[in-house]
Write a protein that holds these residues in place. Structure first.
Motif, short mmCIF file in Angstrom:
data_model
loop_
_atom_site.label_atom_id
_atom_site.label_comp_id
_atom_site.label_asym_id
_atom_site.label_seq_id
_atom_site.Cartn_x
_atom_site.Cartn_y
_atom_site.Cartn_z
N ILE A 1 127.25 23.99 -16.00
CA ILE A 1 127.06 23.70 -17.42
C ILE A 1 127.90 22.49 -17.84
O ILE A 1 127.42 21.57 -18.52
N CYS B 1 119.28 27.16 -14.32
CA CYS B 1 119.61 28.07 -15.43
C CYS B 1 118.51 29.12 -15.58
O CYS B 1 117.33 28.79 -15.55
N PHE B 2 118.90 30.37 -15.74
CA PHE B 2 117.92 31.45 -15.99
C PHE B 2 117.37 31.37 -17.42
O PHE B 2 116.44 32.09 -17.75
N ASN B 3 117.97 30.58 -18.27
CA ASN B 3 117.63 30.50 -19.71
C ASN B 3 117.64 31.91 -20.33
O ASN B 3 116.68 32.33 -20.99
N CYS B 4 118.74 32.60 -20.09
CA CYS B 4 118.85 34.00 -20.51
C CYS B 4 118.55 34.18 -22.00
O CYS B 4 119.14 33.49 -22.84
N ILE C 1 123.57 26.64 -24.89
CA ILE C 1 123.47 26.24 -23.49
C ILE C 1 122.06 26.43 -22.90
O ILE C 1 121.51 25.50 -22.29
N PRO C 2 121.43 27.61 -23.05
CA PRO C 2 120.11 27.75 -22.41
C PRO C 2 119.09 26.73 -22.92
O PRO C 2 118.23 26.27 -22.17
N ASN D 1 125.49 34.33 -16.33
CA ASN D 1 124.81 35.40 -15.59
C ASN D 1 124.55 35.04 -14.14
O ASN D 1 124.49 35.90 -13.27
N ARG D 2 124.36 33.76 -13.91
CA ARG D 2 124.00 33.35 -12.55
C ARG D 2 125.15 33.61 -11.56
O ARG D 2 124.92 33.71 -10.36
N SER E 1 122.68 34.13 -24.95
CA SER E 1 123.05 34.23 -23.54
C SER E 1 124.57 34.39 -23.47
O SER E 1 125.28 33.90 -24.35
N PRO E 2 125.07 35.09 -22.44
CA PRO E 2 126.52 35.33 -22.38
C PRO E 2 127.32 34.04 -22.30
O PRO E 2 128.49 34.02 -22.71
N VAL F 1 125.85 28.21 -13.11
CA VAL F 1 125.18 26.94 -13.38
C VAL F 1 126.27 25.90 -13.72
O VAL F 1 127.29 26.23 -14.32
#
Ligand SMILES: Cc1cc2nc3c(=O)[nH]c(=O)nc-3n(C[C@H](O)[C@H](O)[C@H](O)COP(=O)(O)OP(=O)(O)OC[C@H]3O[C@@H](n4cnc5c(N)ncnc54)[C@H](O)[C@@H]3O)c2cc1C
Ligand code: SF4
Ligand code: SF4
Length: 572
Positions: free
Chosen positions: A84, A482-485, A32-33, A74-75, A13-14, A82
């Motif tokens: 974080i 979180c989108f959990n990209c 993070i995700p 991304n969010r 994730s970015p 998020v």
């Protein structure tokens, strides 16, 4: 032509990887995700251990980090990033509160490593190496461990009891810390002779100079020396009087902490900075807090000289304006010739960036991160020397950050382990799940946390922490944003679209990198299966060609009807 096949291939994730433009998420590579998904599930202990894989100072970073992760989140492109950082703090505090112990990852080894300096870079290196089984000793010249964590960052941003918990956790891995151990040329030579590897992690402590008349006068002092007295509670040595006028020159972390400490001690500080607040290296949120606490600012003013008058110090400044962007990526201040101003202060603090002081390695050395070549050492020990942290970033880059030195410590440790004969596995070269690869129609818009802070009127005269840790219910709720990209969290959308070509496995979610929770039924793979790839909200599915580097994943994830009926796979 090779056949194209859908596969579960987790991406980065970015928020914790580097994008194609070189922008960074979390330098410490916090996963993070995954820690956020575990937090959303209420599995806080496991979330704690995900963080502790990469960051021994996660409670600290959850408080004082500039959170590049949230900038990269991304969010941000959907509604708001998020939280974080706040969630990292919640999870880490909860783990310490419960008394969780570190997990060792390697067998005990008969190799000993010396680390010079006990700042976040030295202690992170020590933690990562000790977990792998190495015998690690840290040599710190001061009477307390922590480097700028204890001597620079004030307690209202990083309470000492929190630091003590992080230190105790690191020591649990077997790390031995020798304080009051000032390494000089002789003792450095001894370390190089007696240890299997030596890491230099001595930070940047040679006071920076303005190069102007009067900077050596009585009443002019260095910012880190000022903070050290505050942080060690040596208020008498500091001798600040109520209402004392202090001029603080600089615009980074040190300047910011000096003015905020001065306010708490009853002084009236003014920050003098040659650019504007937009170019300050300190985080913008903190700049705003500082203004609210009553600090005065003189922007676009560059010091010219300091003189002693009968009862004060007179600072003459050059007025500046912003010019083109310089090598630091910020607008360069240029002088408005003929326009000067003078101010009177009782004391002036120089907070202008310090430089590494590597005198103890000898005269002839070069830094080639993570290696250091010290030519004054006997030839047979020269290859043992490594470097990390602010000492390695050197004079070229003065925006040191704890999360950044934790990341550097990981790189240095990898190099040391390889030097000592280990083969260190690195994660596969994965793609990043950028915003345009997500399917955001499944997500509802929602806002960020509003953190509870101590009211302004209660901040004077004490160094109590300003921001509070969130509670468990709120943490779970906010982690769910979180989108959990890039990772599969068993949300089932792919399975719903698959027209029977996906089988749902009875597996509990784990933070393992290549875990998968659905299997492709080979005979049923059809256009619908490709729709499943598109349907995934998180870009956790990819299309790859059969026979490619992903072949082993395909073998694991594809099952034929006869294998399924025979029940000969995944029975365990
Ligand atoms: C005032 C201030 C506030 C900051 N605030 C933040 C923040 O909010 N967030 C953030 O992310 N970053 C912040 N930073 C930056 C961050 O603290 C540094 O980037 C980080 O501490 C560097 O870690 P390090 O271990 O490389 O060096 P240091 O923390 O400087 O540690 C080096 C250690 O080596 C020891 N040492 C030096 N020479 C010797 C020797 N010869 N023998 C034995 N020991 C020796 C020193 O005593 C010290 O303990 C701040 C910095 C300052 C100055
Ligand atoms: S350490 Fe900093 S960059 Fe990394 S996850 Fe925490 S807040 Fe974000
Ligand atoms: S939504 Fe979650 S996984 Fe995606 S970038 Fe933000 S924090 Fe990272």
């Amino acid at each position: 032509m090779k056949k194209l096949l859908p596969l579960y291939i987790n991406r980065l994730s970015p928020c914790y990887s580097r994008d194609h433009l070189g922008n960074h998420g979390c330098y410490a590579r916090n996963d993070i995700p995954r820690f956020l998904h575990l937090t959303a599930l209420g599995r806080f202990d496991e979330a704690f251990y995900v963080l502790k894989e990469t960051n021994p100072f996660s409670s600290g970073c959850g408080r004082f980090c500039d959170h590049p992760c949230e900038t990269a989140c991304n969010r941000t492109k959907y509604d708001q990033p998020v939280d974080i950082k706040a969630l990292e703090r919640f999870v880490s505090d909860a783990g310490y509160e419960k008394g969780l112990k570190p997990k060792m990852t390697g067998e005990a080894k008969d190799k000993k490593i010396a680390i010079v300096g006990s700042g976040p870079a030295g202690l992170s290196s020590a933690y990562f190496l000790a977990r792998c089984g190495y015998r690690v000793e840290v040599f710190e010249k001061h009477e307390v461990a922590g480097g700028l964590l204890t001597e620079g960052i004030p307690a209202y941003r990083y309470p000492r009891d929190v630091f003590e918990k992080e230190l105790a956790f690191i020591k649990e891995t077997g790390v031995v810390i020798h304080t009051c151990a000032n390494i000089n040329k002789e003792s450095f030579k001894d370390l190089a002779g007696n240890y299997d590897a030596v890491i230099v992690a001595t930070g940047a402590h040679k006071p920076g100079e303005l190069g102007i008349e009067g900077e050596q006068l009585d009443g002019v002092e260095n910012g880190i020396a000022f903070l050290k007295k505050v942080n060690l509670g040596q208020f008498e040595k500091l001798g600040i009087k109520k209402g004392e006028k202090i001029g603080v020159i600089g615009g980074g972390y040190t300047a910011m902490d000096v003015v905020r400490c001065a306010v708490r001690l009853g002084a009236e500080p003014t920050m003098v900075y040659r650019r504007t607040s937009a170019e300050m290296t300190a985080h913008q949120g903190e700049v705003e807090e500082t203004k609210r606490e009553g600090v005065k600012f003189k922007f676009l003013r560059s010091p010219l000289k300091i003189e002693k008058t009968e009862d004060a110090l007179r600072l003459t400044v050059q007025k500046m304006k912003l010019g083109p962007v310089d090598e630091s990526g910020r607008s360069k201040p240029v002088a408005v010739y003929g326009e000067t101003e003078t101010y009177h202060f009782d004391r002036i603090v120089l907070a202008i960036g310090d430089k590494p002081d590597l005198f103890f390695v000898g005269e002839k050395f070069t830094v080639d991160f993570p290696r250091m070549i010290c030519r004054d050492l006997p030839e047979d020990v020269q290859s043992k020397i490594f470097i990390t942290g602010d000492a390695a970033m050197g004079a070229t880059d003065n925006t040191g950050m704890v999360v950044r030195v934790v990341g550097l410590a990981q790189d240095t440790v990898k190099s040391v382990r390889e030097y000592l004969g280990e083969t260190v596995e690195t994660d596969k070269n994965r793609k990043t799940a950028f915003y345009n690869t997500l399917n955001t129609k499944y997500f509802e818009k929602s806002g960020r946390l509003i953190e509870e802070t101590v009211p302004l009127e209660k901040r004077n005269g004490n160094f109590d922490e300003i921001v509070k840790t969130v509670d468990a219910d709120l943490a779970q709720l906010m982690a769910g944003r979180c989108f959990n990209c890039g990772i599969c969290i068993q949300c089932d959308w792919c399975w719903h679209y698959s027209d029977g070509s996906l089988i749902k496995l009875d597996r509990e979610w784990t933070p393992e990198k290549d875990a998968f929770y659905y299997e492709f039924l080979t005979e049923k793979v059809s256009d619908a299966t490709f729709k499943s790839v598109e349907a995934c909200p998180r870009a956790a599915l990819s299309i790859s060609s059969a026979g490619s580097a992903t072949e082993s994943l395909r073998e694991e994830q594809y099952i034929t009807k006869s294998e399924l009926e025979g029940g000969n796979r995944y029975d365990n």
